[in-house]
Design a protein around this motif. Structure first.
Motif, PDB file in Angstrom:
ATOM      1  N   LEU A 131       0.989  -1.083  -0.137  1.00  0.00           N
ATOM      2  CA  LEU A 131       0.140  -0.042   0.140  1.00  0.00           C
ATOM      3  C   LEU A 131       0.792   1.216  -0.013  1.00  0.00           C
ATOM      4  CD1 LEU A 131      -2.871  -0.875   2.443  1.00  0.00           C
ATOM      5  CD2 LEU A 131      -2.978  -0.791  -0.048  1.00  0.00           C
ATOM      6  N   ALA A 132       2.097   1.222   0.773  1.00  0.00           N
ATOM      7  CA  ALA A 132       2.993   2.318   0.840  1.00  0.00           C
ATOM      8  C   ALA A 132       3.451   2.483  -0.582  1.00  0.00           C
ATOM      9  CB  ALA A 132       4.025   2.327   1.867  1.00  0.00           C
ATOM     10  N   ASP A 133       3.840   1.451  -1.159  1.00  0.00           N
ATOM     11  CA  ASP A 133       4.729   1.657  -2.460  1.00  0.00           C
ATOM     12  C   ASP A 133       3.687   2.136  -3.551  1.00  0.00           C
ATOM     13  OD1 ASP A 133       7.016   0.793  -4.216  1.00  0.00           O
ATOM     14  OD2 ASP A 133       5.558  -0.578  -5.180  1.00  0.00           O
ATOM     15  N   LYS A 134       2.520   1.848  -3.384  1.00  0.00           N
ATOM     16  CA  LYS A 134       1.377   2.329  -4.317  1.00  0.00           C
ATOM     17  C   LYS A 134       1.078   3.593  -4.079  1.00  0.00           C
ATOM     18  CE  LYS A 134      -1.419  -0.696  -6.486  1.00  0.00           C
ATOM     19  NZ  LYS A 134      -0.669  -0.849  -7.891  1.00  0.00           N
ATOM     20  N   GLY A 135       1.229   4.169  -3.188  1.00  0.00           N
ATOM     21  CA  GLY A 135       0.903   5.522  -2.606  1.00  0.00           C
ATOM     22  C   GLY A 135      -0.367   5.844  -1.986  1.00  0.00           C
ATOM     23  N   PHE A 136      -0.904   4.882  -1.381  1.00  0.00           N
ATOM     24  CA  PHE A 136      -1.852   4.942  -0.519  1.00  0.00           C
ATOM     25  C   PHE A 136      -1.609   5.848   0.847  1.00  0.00           C
ATOM     26  CE2 PHE A 136      -3.578   1.353  -2.853  1.00  0.00           C
ATOM     27  CZ  PHE A 136      -4.836   1.553  -3.054  1.00  0.00           C
ATOM     28  N   PHE A 137      -0.345   5.673   1.126  1.00  0.00           N
ATOM     29  CA  PHE A 137       0.242   6.409   2.298  1.00  0.00           C
ATOM     30  C   PHE A 137       1.594   6.628   2.009  1.00  0.00           C
ATOM     31  CE2 PHE A 137      -0.780   2.300   4.201  1.00  0.00           C
ATOM     32  CZ  PHE A 137       0.498   1.892   4.523  1.00  0.00           C
ATOM     33  N   PRO A 138       2.313   7.640   2.728  1.00  0.00           N
ATOM     34  CA  PRO A 138       3.802   7.768   2.563  1.00  0.00           C
ATOM     35  C   PRO A 138       4.826   6.611   2.958  1.00  0.00           C
ATOM     36  CG  PRO A 138       2.717   9.713   3.535  1.00  0.00           C
ATOM     37  CD  PRO A 138       1.704   8.905   3.509  1.00  0.00           C
ATOM     38  N   LYS A 139       5.623   6.217   2.069  1.00  0.00           N
ATOM     39  CA  LYS A 139       6.638   5.208   2.338  1.00  0.00           C
ATOM     40  C   LYS A 139       7.264   5.551   3.791  1.00  0.00           C
ATOM     41  CE  LYS A 139       8.991   1.850  -0.032  1.00  0.00           C
ATOM     42  NZ  LYS A 139       9.599   1.380  -1.144  1.00  0.00           N
ATOM     43  N   GLU A 140       7.442   6.541   4.236  1.00  0.00           N
ATOM     44  CA  GLU A 140       8.115   6.939   5.575  1.00  0.00           C
ATOM     45  C   GLU A 140       7.423   6.418   6.700  1.00  0.00           C
ATOM     46  OE1 GLU A 140      11.094   8.751   6.464  1.00  0.00           O
ATOM     47  OE2 GLU A 140      11.494   7.978   4.763  1.00  0.00           O
ATOM     48  N   LYS A 141       6.010   6.243   6.643  1.00  0.00           N
ATOM     49  CA  LYS A 141       4.972   6.017   7.868  1.00  0.00           C
ATOM     50  C   LYS A 141       5.381   4.404   7.910  1.00  0.00           C
ATOM     51  CE  LYS A 141       0.138   5.773   8.994  1.00  0.00           C
ATOM     52  NZ  LYS A 141      -1.075   6.230   8.516  1.00  0.00           N
ATOM     53  N   LEU A 142       6.199   3.881   6.995  1.00  0.00           N
ATOM     54  CA  LEU A 142       6.416   2.281   7.517  1.00  0.00           C
ATOM     55  C   LEU A 142       7.477   2.112   8.616  1.00  0.00           C
ATOM     56  CD1 LEU A 142       6.856   0.687   3.761  1.00  0.00           C
ATOM     57  CD2 LEU A 142       4.858   0.524   5.432  1.00  0.00           C
ATOM     58  N   LYS A 143       8.242   3.512   8.785  1.00  0.00           N
ATOM     59  CA  LYS A 143       9.111   3.307  10.210  1.00  0.00           C
ATOM     60  C   LYS A 143       8.224   3.367  11.400  1.00  0.00           C
ATOM     61  CE  LYS A 143      12.728   5.660   7.433  1.00  0.00           C
ATOM     62  NZ  LYS A 143      13.528   6.824   7.268  1.00  0.00           N
ATOM     63  N   THR A 144       6.980   3.730  11.457  1.00  0.00           N
ATOM     64  CA  THR A 144       6.200   3.745  12.625  1.00  0.00           C
ATOM     65  C   THR A 144       5.345   2.540  13.121  1.00  0.00           C
ATOM     66  OG1 THR A 144       4.063   4.529  11.567  1.00  0.00           O
ATOM     67  CG2 THR A 144       5.711   6.132  12.033  1.00  0.00           C
ATOM     68  N   PHE A 145       5.772   1.570  12.142  1.00  0.00           N
ATOM     69  CA  PHE A 145       4.960   0.173  12.265  1.00  0.00           C
ATOM     70  C   PHE A 145       5.419  -0.432  13.734  1.00  0.00           C
ATOM     71  CE2 PHE A 145       5.458  -4.574  12.143  1.00  0.00           C
ATOM     72  CZ  PHE A 145       4.105  -4.874  12.102  1.00  0.00           C
ATOM     73  N   SER A 146       4.184  -0.643  14.386  1.00  0.00           N
ATOM     74  CA  SER A 146       4.010  -1.076  15.748  1.00  0.00           C
ATOM     75  C   SER A 146       4.574  -0.286  16.860  1.00  0.00           C
ATOM     76  CB  SER A 146       4.891  -2.589  15.982  1.00  0.00           C
ATOM     77  OG  SER A 146       3.948  -3.590  15.229  1.00  0.00           O
ATOM     78  N   LYS A 147       4.775   1.006  16.519  1.00  0.00           N
ATOM     79  CA  LYS A 147       5.220   1.932  17.385  1.00  0.00           C
ATOM     80  C   LYS A 147       3.987   2.681  18.144  1.00  0.00           C
ATOM     81  CE  LYS A 147       9.590   1.199  16.431  1.00  0.00           C
ATOM     82  NZ  LYS A 147      10.257   2.151  15.456  1.00  0.00           N
ATOM     83  N   PHE A 148       4.245   3.169  19.345  1.00  0.00           N
ATOM     84  CA  PHE A 148       3.277   3.709  20.163  1.00  0.00           C
ATOM     85  C   PHE A 148       2.514   4.788  19.540  1.00  0.00           C
ATOM     86  CE2 PHE A 148       1.613   6.990  23.233  1.00  0.00           C
ATOM     87  CZ  PHE A 148       0.727   6.223  23.830  1.00  0.00           C
ATOM     88  N   GLY A 149       1.207   4.711  19.223  1.00  0.00           N
ATOM     89  CA  GLY A 149       0.465   5.945  18.467  1.00  0.00           C
ATOM     90  C   GLY A 149       0.202   5.867  16.807  1.00  0.00           C
ATOM     91  N   SER A 150       0.889   4.801  16.443  1.00  0.00           N
ATOM     92  CA  SER A 150       0.808   4.462  15.019  1.00  0.00           C
ATOM     93  C   SER A 150      -0.339   3.976  14.691  1.00  0.00           C
ATOM     94  CB  SER A 150       2.029   3.793  14.327  1.00  0.00           C
ATOM     95  OG  SER A 150       2.052   3.408  12.879  1.00  0.00           O
ATOM     96  N   THR A 151      -0.716   4.241  13.558  1.00  0.00           N
ATOM     97  CA  THR A 151      -2.112   3.536  13.151  1.00  0.00           C
ATOM     98  C   THR A 151      -1.624   2.227  12.244  1.00  0.00           C
ATOM     99  OG1 THR A 151      -2.090   4.690  10.696  1.00  0.00           O
ATOM    100  CG2 THR A 151      -3.484   5.538  12.631  1.00  0.00           C
ATOM    101  N   LEU A 152      -0.221   2.014  12.067  1.00  0.00           N
ATOM    102  CA  LEU A 152       0.170   0.777  11.365  1.00  0.00           C
ATOM    103  C   LEU A 152       0.439  -0.327  12.463  1.00  0.00           C
ATOM    104  CD1 LEU A 152       2.682   2.164   8.655  1.00  0.00           C
ATOM    105  CD2 LEU A 152       0.219   1.696   8.448  1.00  0.00           C
ATOM    106  N   ILE A 153      -0.365  -0.791  12.863  1.00  0.00           N
ATOM    107  CA  ILE A 153      -0.411  -1.648  13.839  1.00  0.00           C
ATOM    108  C   ILE A 153      -0.167  -3.167  13.623  1.00  0.00           C
ATOM    109  CG2 ILE A 153      -1.792  -0.412  15.709  1.00  0.00           C
ATOM    110  CD1 ILE A 153      -4.172  -2.111  15.078  1.00  0.00           C
ATOM    111  N   GLY A 154      -0.252  -3.851  14.430  1.00  0.00           N
ATOM    112  CA  GLY A 154       0.373  -5.493  13.841  1.00  0.00           C
ATOM    113  C   GLY A 154      -0.840  -6.186  13.225  1.00  0.00           C
ATOM    114  N   HIS A 155      -1.920  -5.554  12.804  1.00  0.00           N
ATOM    115  CA  HIS A 155      -3.042  -6.204  12.178  1.00  0.00           C
ATOM    116  C   HIS A 155      -3.686  -5.305  11.193  1.00  0.00           C
ATOM    117  CE1 HIS A 155      -2.557  -9.273  15.137  1.00  0.00           C
ATOM    118  NE2 HIS A 155      -3.047 -10.078  14.672  1.00  0.00           N
TER     119      HIS A 155
END
Length: 270
Positions: free
Chosen positions: A78-102
């Protein structure tokens, strides 16, 4: 038809991205993420009608990741296709991120929150039935794990899909034969799994789920039987692409250390 070499390169890129993401987060389900990467790559880069600039397009195809714990390749795609910025992947599973583990539908491109196994196909049946009732031509794809096949709700949904003749519904089983507690056939025997789905009224296709060329051919051919939903039994390798992870149940939710991460990226051609 998309060039196979392009899909192979994309799948390799997505594997690299998810390995880095899991290493940085110190969390994730890397084994099943790697086994299912080729399936999601083919769907998003060759098959499905989706538009990053309009993620809620009414006639878009729908994808539901029922095996929600393997969300990493989906986020990377999804990040690669432009649904959201690729930089957001760095927040995966971090506190407050919407990129949670599911999968989390606070992120563009995610149709529904999943993770409790056995729910994805039921919701997908509803989506496909809604398309029929509204006379829409979009299709619904849902990816399940093979360990998930022990959930009774999967088979209730299978009956409903056949009963309503949902030929716009394509379910996929990531058949890597390993789940969190070991081999699927030791935990809860599933074979002959294709025969079970056939007996429930589905058109069943088997394929090498780590061969993007064969996957593309299969997905381009459905529905082969009008009036029947399709089940794609995709035979895969858990941990695909990384030698020390392949066919090892311990990598279901293992996290690589720095040395392992570097070896994994080297094997992927980084």
């Amino acid at each position: 038809m998309v060039e196979v070499s392009y899909l192979e390169a994309k799948a390799k890129q997505i594997r690299k991205d998810l390995v880095k993401m899991i290493y940085e987060a110190k969390a994730g389900h890397i084994g099943g993420a790697l086994s299912s990467t080729d399936i999601m790559t083919v769907l998003y880069y060759s098959i499905m009608k989706v538009k990053p600039e309009n993620p809620k397009l009414e006639d878009r195809d729908r994808f539901v990741l029922s095996k929600g714990h393997c969300v990493e390749p989906l986020y990377c795609i999804l990040a690669d296709k432009g649904f959201f910025p690729k930089e957001k992947l760095k927040t995966f599973s971090k506190f407050g991120s919407t990129l949670i583990g599911h999968p989390n539908n606070k992120n563009a491109g995610i149709e529904m929150n999943t993770g409790a196994l056995g729910h994805g196909l039921s919701v997908s049946v509803g989506m496909a039935l809604a398309a029929k009732m509204d006379k829409k031509d979009y299709r619904v794809f849902t990816l399940m794990g093979d360990g998930e096949q022990a959930e009774g709700s999967v088979w209730e949904a299978a009956m409903a899909g056949a009963h309503y003749k949902l030929d716009n519904l394509i379910a996929i089983v990531d058949r890597n034969r390993l789940q969190i507690s070991g081999c699927t056939e030791d935990v809860m025997g599933l074979d002959p799994l294709e025969d079970k789905w056939t007996s429930f009224g589905w058109n069943v296709i088997t394929v090498d789920g780590n061969d993007v060329g064969k996957l593309q051919e299969v997905f381009l051919s459905v529905p082969r039987v009008h009036g029947k939903p399709t089940l794609v039994m995709a035979y895969t390798t858990k941990g695909k692409g990384i030698s020390f992870m392949e066919n090892e149940a311990k990598w279901h939710h293992g996290v690589p250390d720095e040395k392992q991460m570097k070896q994994a990226l080297a094997e992927l051609g980084a």
